[in-house]
Motif scaffolding. Structure first.
Motif, PDB file in Angstrom:
ATOM      1  N   ALA A  98       0.810  -1.220   0.000  1.00 48.78           N
ATOM      2  CA  ALA A  98       0.000   0.000   0.000  1.00 48.78           C
ATOM      3  C   ALA A  98       0.843   1.270   0.000  1.00 48.78           C
ATOM      4  CB  ALA A  98      -0.939  -0.009   1.200  1.00 48.78           C
ATOM      5  N   LEU A  99       2.144   1.116  -0.180  1.00 45.31           N
ATOM      6  CA  LEU A  99       2.965   2.319  -0.304  1.00 45.31           C
ATOM      7  C   LEU A  99       3.936   2.149  -1.454  1.00 45.31           C
ATOM      8  CD1 LEU A  99       5.882   1.991   2.109  1.00 45.31           C
ATOM      9  CD2 LEU A  99       3.764   0.850   2.715  1.00 45.31           C
ATOM     10  N   GLN A 100       4.182   3.245  -2.138  1.00 41.36           N
ATOM     11  CA  GLN A 100       5.253   3.233  -3.132  1.00 41.36           C
ATOM     12  C   GLN A 100       6.386   4.103  -2.612  1.00 41.36           C
ATOM     13  OE1 GLN A 100       3.920   3.851  -7.221  1.00 41.36           O
ATOM     14  NE2 GLN A 100       2.182   2.523  -6.831  1.00 41.36           N
ATOM     15  N   CYS A 101       6.224   5.427  -2.698  1.00 39.17           N
ATOM     16  CA  CYS A 101       7.295   6.277  -2.165  1.00 39.17           C
ATOM     17  C   CYS A 101       7.242   6.329  -0.647  1.00 39.17           C
ATOM     18  CB  CYS A 101       7.232   7.670  -2.765  1.00 39.17           C
ATOM     19  SG  CYS A 101       6.027   8.760  -2.008  1.00 39.17           S
ATOM     20  N   GLY A 102       6.055   6.213  -0.086  1.00 38.95           N
ATOM     21  CA  GLY A 102       5.914   6.146   1.366  1.00 38.95           C
ATOM     22  C   GLY A 102       5.801   7.474   2.094  1.00 38.95           C
ATOM     23  N   ILE A 103       5.846   8.586   1.391  1.00 47.46           N
ATOM     24  CA  ILE A 103       5.820   9.876   2.094  1.00 47.46           C
ATOM     25  C   ILE A 103       4.435  10.130   2.701  1.00 47.46           C
ATOM     26  CG2 ILE A 103       5.152  11.361   0.117  1.00 47.46           C
ATOM     27  CD1 ILE A 103       7.917  12.443   2.413  1.00 47.46           C
ATOM     28  N   CYS A 104       3.403   9.589   2.090  1.00 47.07           N
ATOM     29  CA  CYS A 104       2.044   9.793   2.595  1.00 47.07           C
ATOM     30  C   CYS A 104       1.688   8.787   3.670  1.00 47.07           C
ATOM     31  CB  CYS A 104       1.040   9.666   1.453  1.00 47.07           C
ATOM     32  SG  CYS A 104       0.961   7.969   0.782  1.00 47.07           S
ATOM     33  N   THR A 105       2.503   7.725   3.794  1.00 48.57           N
ATOM     34  CA  THR A 105       2.131   6.577   4.626  1.00 48.57           C
ATOM     35  C   THR A 105       1.903   6.925   6.101  1.00 48.57           C
ATOM     36  OG1 THR A 105       3.399   5.234   3.079  1.00 48.57           O
ATOM     37  CG2 THR A 105       2.761   4.187   5.150  1.00 48.57           C
ATOM     38  N   CYS A 136      -2.404  10.893  -1.762  1.00 47.67           N
ATOM     39  CA  CYS A 136      -1.343   9.998  -2.210  1.00 47.67           C
ATOM     40  C   CYS A 136      -1.245  10.173  -3.714  1.00 47.67           C
ATOM     41  CB  CYS A 136      -1.647   8.542  -1.883  1.00 47.67           C
ATOM     42  SG  CYS A 136      -0.420   7.426  -2.591  1.00 47.67           S
ATOM     43  N   ARG A 137      -0.050  10.423  -4.213  1.00 45.12           N
ATOM     44  CA  ARG A 137       0.107  10.638  -5.644  1.00 45.12           C
ATOM     45  C   ARG A 137       0.615   9.382  -6.343  1.00 45.12           C
ATOM     46  NH1 ARG A 137      -2.265  13.861  -9.401  1.00 45.12           N
ATOM     47  NH2 ARG A 137      -0.796  15.184 -10.536  1.00 45.12           N
ATOM     48  N   CYS A 138       1.037   8.383  -5.569  1.00 49.82           N
ATOM     49  CA  CYS A 138       1.698   7.225  -6.194  1.00 49.82           C
ATOM     50  C   CYS A 138       0.773   6.059  -6.481  1.00 49.82           C
ATOM     51  CB  CYS A 138       2.815   6.704  -5.301  1.00 49.82           C
ATOM     52  SG  CYS A 138       4.160   7.844  -4.998  1.00 49.82           S
ATOM     53  N   THR A 139      -0.155   5.766  -5.590  1.00 54.27           N
ATOM     54  CA  THR A 139      -0.799   4.446  -5.602  1.00 54.27           C
ATOM     55  C   THR A 139      -2.159   4.404  -6.257  1.00 54.27           C
ATOM     56  OG1 THR A 139      -1.918   4.834  -3.509  1.00 54.27           O
ATOM     57  CG2 THR A 139       0.294   3.877  -3.399  1.00 54.27           C
ATOM     58  N   GLY A 140      -2.806   5.550  -6.456  1.00 48.22           N
ATOM     59  CA  GLY A 140      -4.201   5.523  -6.913  1.00 48.22           C
ATOM     60  C   GLY A 140      -5.129   5.006  -5.820  1.00 48.22           C
TER      61      GLY A 140
ATOM     62  N   TYR B 207       4.031  15.345  -6.755  1.00 50.45           N
ATOM     63  CA  TYR B 207       4.619  14.537  -5.682  1.00 50.45           C
ATOM     64  C   TYR B 207       4.347  15.211  -4.345  1.00 50.45           C
ATOM     65  CZ  TYR B 207       7.917  17.733  -7.881  1.00 50.45           C
ATOM     66  OH  TYR B 207       8.459  18.828  -8.504  1.00 50.45           O
ATOM     67  N   ILE B 208       4.096  14.375  -3.326  1.00 51.18           N
ATOM     68  CA  ILE B 208       3.683  14.936  -2.032  1.00 51.18           C
ATOM     69  C   ILE B 208       4.877  15.531  -1.285  1.00 51.18           C
ATOM     70  CG2 ILE B 208       2.470  14.428   0.135  1.00 51.18           C
ATOM     71  CD1 ILE B 208       0.751  14.217  -2.424  1.00 51.18           C
ATOM     72  N   GLU B 209       6.069  15.042  -1.563  1.00 49.67           N
ATOM     73  CA  GLU B 209       7.249  15.594  -0.890  1.00 49.67           C
ATOM     74  C   GLU B 209       7.816  16.772  -1.681  1.00 49.67           C
ATOM     75  OE1 GLU B 209      11.749  14.207   0.422  1.00 49.67           O
ATOM     76  OE2 GLU B 209      10.955  13.646  -1.510  1.00 49.67           O
TER      77      GLU B 209
END
Ligand code: FES
Ligand code: FES
Lengths: 163, 753
Positions: A98-105, A136-140, B207-209
């Motif tokens: 459930a995470l790609q970059c993980g910044i939103c996690t 979250c911008r990565c996972t949809g 991007y969020i960061e």
């Protein structure tokens, strides 16, 4: 500038800090208490990356002043695991990718925890609305929603078992 | 299956499994360190002053008051960045974008920078810098900027790619043309011709960061940079060259990256942070605000595209042409070129021509955004493809299948395709249960295809085996979406050991040779290739050690299932030696065991996807709801299916945002009006349904495992798929993205006349 002295609890531990009266709780947590798991994505309350709990309520820490935390309980992602064990949500986020970059996690985990404390069996729609303040911008969001669904199921089972 | 090759039968035991990612625990506990999470003793806070004007001469900058403010340690303007580019225009453009040189070229262009002991002091100092501007006429629209009357952005720009070479300045930096055959003859054969113009608005990677770095540069010219980036080696080379440093003396470490999508392939503030640090001789931490991220980094081009397609009654396309006008912001780019190259790449065409114009405007310098330039071209082309099919009375999917490119097709941009996946993805769409779902009132379905090249590039990798048999794989490509898990699977596969035995580290610039930026879907493709070769290199050493232990020639040793085995009857008495056993003996058999590889990973396979989408449009409000969305894409070989699906879903979601909501809104004053997540609205959880995925595996013959890049293609079809779906729902052809509620209402009203 005169600093404000604040006593609060963070993840169960008593802390004390001095901060300018206009400093956000987000900056206090990150820069004074070194809790960098709390992320800043916007600073304006629009992304949820800075989500924490304040006396159990979900808030954007960028919209709260450090001074307002006097006497209150703060919960951050760093306080999610208990002892050596990850929280079910943490486990499921890894398990379900459930995470790609993980910044939103960190923000999602805190928001999802609050949701599951109130509603142990949320529908897909309830999950989607409860997490709508977290970007979250990565996972949809697909695998995030699935991780929350499976966490809810596991946690319900756990509760039944311990009864 | 006509597309099948030998690779399909390759047996894998690790590759293709859904293991947990190695950085997972760090990321769910908040321990993972991103760009803004590092600190250094004595660090200063860096801040940048930005132009409020779209286009202005900077007649004077008075920094004296700011310099005198207690706590301010450095103040810089354009003149503090001497021109060390040696006439390299490309490098000068990068430098000028980082800090204006006498002229502000867009709202948000950096004009000065400060470093101070804390954020309050730095902000105060910015207010004390007095900049005197003389405003100049500006232009922000791509079509307006091409007109002869438009204000010229750079007087040194002459349009390239036209003969005779122009002698006067223009905002058209480059004209490019691709294609083959004779389009006039092709259109003459057509029974049906459709011609239409389309527009797309500018979007941000989102991007969020935000961009963030921690820079340290001493008076001796040695420095360190901790930064959120897709390419720390490229950042090192660019920063060193702009600041006159030895490449080897600048050590750049890539932090965990909180999303990039192309936007973190370029330097923005890093040379400024380093220069501030050199001036103050203290570490400088520089973190952008969200507003700065929108105004001064990223975005993709806004575009204006004309497409013309002709076909015979039997459904065969006879000719196709396009003119694509892409703005690249205030500095020249290659974005229209990429649009022109990708526009017709899905189809097998006898007569095809696409012409691209790269155009300068007073907006931030455009950066790559996931399959850069392809989504806009696909929006226009795939819309017209649907229109032609409708005119012929043919099913839109059948029409595409009939014209799809295949192995041996000469691509519209030049090369001849090897085995490719466009046909199979379309067949999969045709047979997908999604296509059988009944549509209700105000609902519509759309299908669209997409193409992206993928890129290999320079790669350098180390594999070191510890005495306990655990393996450290050091790569130089940044992990943007789970590649550490995929690379560990690959190393485990090659060595025949458990996935858990491998740990992947992203090396800093001083620990490996050059690695190109993680872009062009190259991370897992190229580092995966290098990891395979590095592992095979290490296996040779393992075999030698085993041979020496046994006292037999190395030719008699093979590596199977994670152990050295002695071949031949005479060696029957020799029990196999596992990697663990060989590693344990290594201190006495010749020292550490390692494998190494440097490669230019050529042959990244082209990648195709087909998407289908159902929408419901509220005729009262013009709001569109995505009811169902399905992605079918060829991955070559999915190393870690979870993260391949994740790439498909993430790209689709970004495309949905672009199609329906996201756009830069500029006022008549040339200033950006929505530089924040409140007014620039990206999709949230409640906007989307689950995004269904289907992975096809048509192996790439140029990769040992058949891998193709998977990261980018998923953003190519959504604008068109949703455009077709909305058009079908409302009965009006949509020609302007984003299809926001007001635009949809306007289109419906216009059609009702
Ligand atoms: S940083 Fe607080 S909501 Fe974005
Ligand atoms: S995983 Fe990157 S923003 Fe959510």
């Amino acid at each position: 500038m005169n600093g404000v002295t604040v006593s609060a609890k963070v993840n169960g531990d008593a802390v004390q800090y001095v901060c300018p009266p206009d400093e956000s709780l987000l900056d206090v947590l990150r820069n004074r208490l070194n809790l960098t798991g709390v992320k800043e994505g916007c600073g304006t309350g629009d992304c949820g990356a800075c989500s924490i709990t304040l006396d159990g309520r979900l808030v954007c820490s960028c919209l709260v002043l450090g001074a307002e935390a006097e006497g209150r309980e703060i919960g951050t992602v760093e306080g999610l695991s208990e002892g050596g064990k990850l929280h079910t949500l943490q486990e499921q986020f890894i398990e379900k990718a459930a995470l790609q970059c993980g910044i939103c996690t960190p923000g999602f985990l805190v928001a999802a925890k609050v949701l599951l404390e109130r509603n142990s069996n949320p529908s897909e729609e309830e999950i989607r609305y409860a997490l709508a303040g977290n970007l979250c911008r990565c996972t949809g969001y697909d695998k995030i929603v699935r991780a929350v669904q499976s966490s809810a199921k596991i946690m319900r089972r756990g509760k039944k078992a311990s009864r | 299956m006509p597309y099948e090759t030998d690779y399909t039968n390759q047996g894998f035991s690790k590759v293709g499994t859904r293991v947990n990612r190695p950085d997972g625990v760090d990321k769910v506990t908040g321990r993972a360190k991103y760009g803004a999470d590092a600190n250094a003793a004595g660090q200063l806070v860096g801040r940048i002053l930005r132009s409020p004007h779209a286009h202005a001469l900077i007649t004077k900058i008075d920094t004296s008051k700011a310099e005198k403010l207690p706590g301010v340690k450095a103040v810089l303007t354009g003149k503090d960045f001497p021109d060390l580019t040696g006439g390299d225009r490309g490098m000068m453009n990068i430098l000028e974008n980082c800090m204006a040189r006498g002229r502000a070229l867009y709202d948000g262009h950096a004009v000065a920078a400060v470093a101070a002991i804390d954020a309050d002091t730095a902000n105060e100092a910015l207010k004390l810098i007095k900049v005197t501007y003389k405003q100049l006429p500006h232009v922000t629209d791509v079509d307006e900027a091409m007109k002869p009357s438009a204000p010229i952005i750079h007087d040194w720009v002459r349009t390239t790619g036209v003969t005779p070479a122009p002698t006067t300045a223009s905002n058209v930096a480059q004209r490019t043309e691709f294609g083959h055959g004779d389009i006039d003859a092709g259109f003459a054969q057509a029974d049906v011709i459709i011609e239409k113009s389309f527009k797309t608005e500018q979007t941000h990677q989102g991007y969020i960061e935000p961009h963030a770095c921690l820079a340290t540069l001493g008076p001796d010219g040695s420095g360190e940079l901790w930064v959120t980036t897709q390419g720390h080696f490229t950042f090192r080379n660019v920063c060193a060259s702009l600041l006159g440093l030895d490449v080897a003396k600048l050590r750049v470490t890539a932090s965990e990256i909180g999303g990039g999508f192309g936007g973190k392939t370029h330097v923005w503030t890093e040379p400024v942070a380093l220069q501030l640090s050199r001036r103050a001789n203290r570490p400088v931490k520089l973190v952008m605000s969200r507003d700065e991220v929108f105004k001064a980094t990223g975005p993709t081009s806004s575009t204006s595209v004309d497409v013309k397609i002709g076909a015979k009654r039997n459904g065969k396309i006879t000719a196709a042409s396009a003119e694509l006008r892409y703005q690249s912001g205030a500095f020249p780019g290659m974005w229209a070129m990429l649009g022109a190259m990708t526009s017709f790449a899905c189809y097998d065409l006898k007569n095809v021509k696409s012409v691209g114009f790269d155009v300068l405007v007073n907006r931030p310098k455009v950066a790559a955004y996931r399959a850069p330039s392809a989504p806009m071209a696909a929006f226009a082309v795939e819309s017209v493809v649907d229109m032609v099919a409708a005119e012929l009375g043919m099913d839109a999917v059948e029409f595409r299948i009939k014209n799809a490119a295949k192995k041996g097709t000469k691509a519209s941009y030049g090369p001849v395709y090897g085995p490719i996946g466009i046909g199979p993805t379309l067949e999969a769409v045709k047979n997908h249960p999604h296509m059988k779902r009944k549509l209700g009132k105000n609902q519509g379905r759309g299908v669209a295809c997409g193409f992206w090249f993928n890129f290999g590039g320079q790669t350098c990798t180390d594999l070191n085996i510890g005495v306990d048999g655990s393996v450290n794989l050091t790569v130089g490509t940044v992990d943007v979406g789970g590649s550490r898990a995929s690379l560990a699977l690959i190393a485990a596969e090659e060595l025949g050991i458990d996935y858990e035995q491998v740990r992947v580290t992203i090396g800093d610039t001083n620990s490996l040779g050059h690695n190109d930026t993680t872009e062009g879907s190259r991370g897992t493709f190229s580092s995966g290739m290098a990891a395979i070769f590095a592992a095979r290199d290490a296996v040779e050493v393992l075999k030698q050690r085993a041979a020496a232990t046994w006292g037999i020639p190395v030719e008699q040793v093979v590596w199977e299932a994670g152990e050295a085995r002695a071949k031949g009857k005479q060696n029957n008495n020799l029990p196999p030696l596992s990697l663990k056993e060989i590693a344990a003996k290594s201190p006495r058999t010749g020292g550490p065991i390692a494998g190494h590889n440097e490669v230019v990973a050529d042959g990244a396979g082209v990648s195709f996807a087909s998407h289908m989408c159902d929408v419901e449009v509220d005729p009262e409000t013009g709001a569109t709801k995505i009811l169902r969305y399905t992605v079918v894409q060829d991955a070559g070989k999915a190393i870690h299916p979870d993260y391949v699906e994740g790439q498909f879903q993430g790209g689709a979601a970004q495309g949905i945002g672009w199609a329906l909501n996201e756009e830069y809104v500029y006022g008549d004053d040339g200033r950006l009006q929505n530089a924040g997540f409140l007014d620039y609205r990206i999709p949230v959880c409640s906007d989307l349904p689950f995004i269904d995925t289907q992975i096809l595996e048509i192996p790439n013959p140029n990769h040992p495992y058949g891998v193709r890049g998977v990261g980018e293609t998923s953003i190519v079809p959504p604008l068109a798929a949703i455009g077709n779906a909305v058009s079908n729902a409302v009965g009006v052809r949509m020609d302007h993205v984003p299809m926001s509620p007001p635009r949809i209402l306007k289109a419906i009203e216009a059609a009702q006349g």
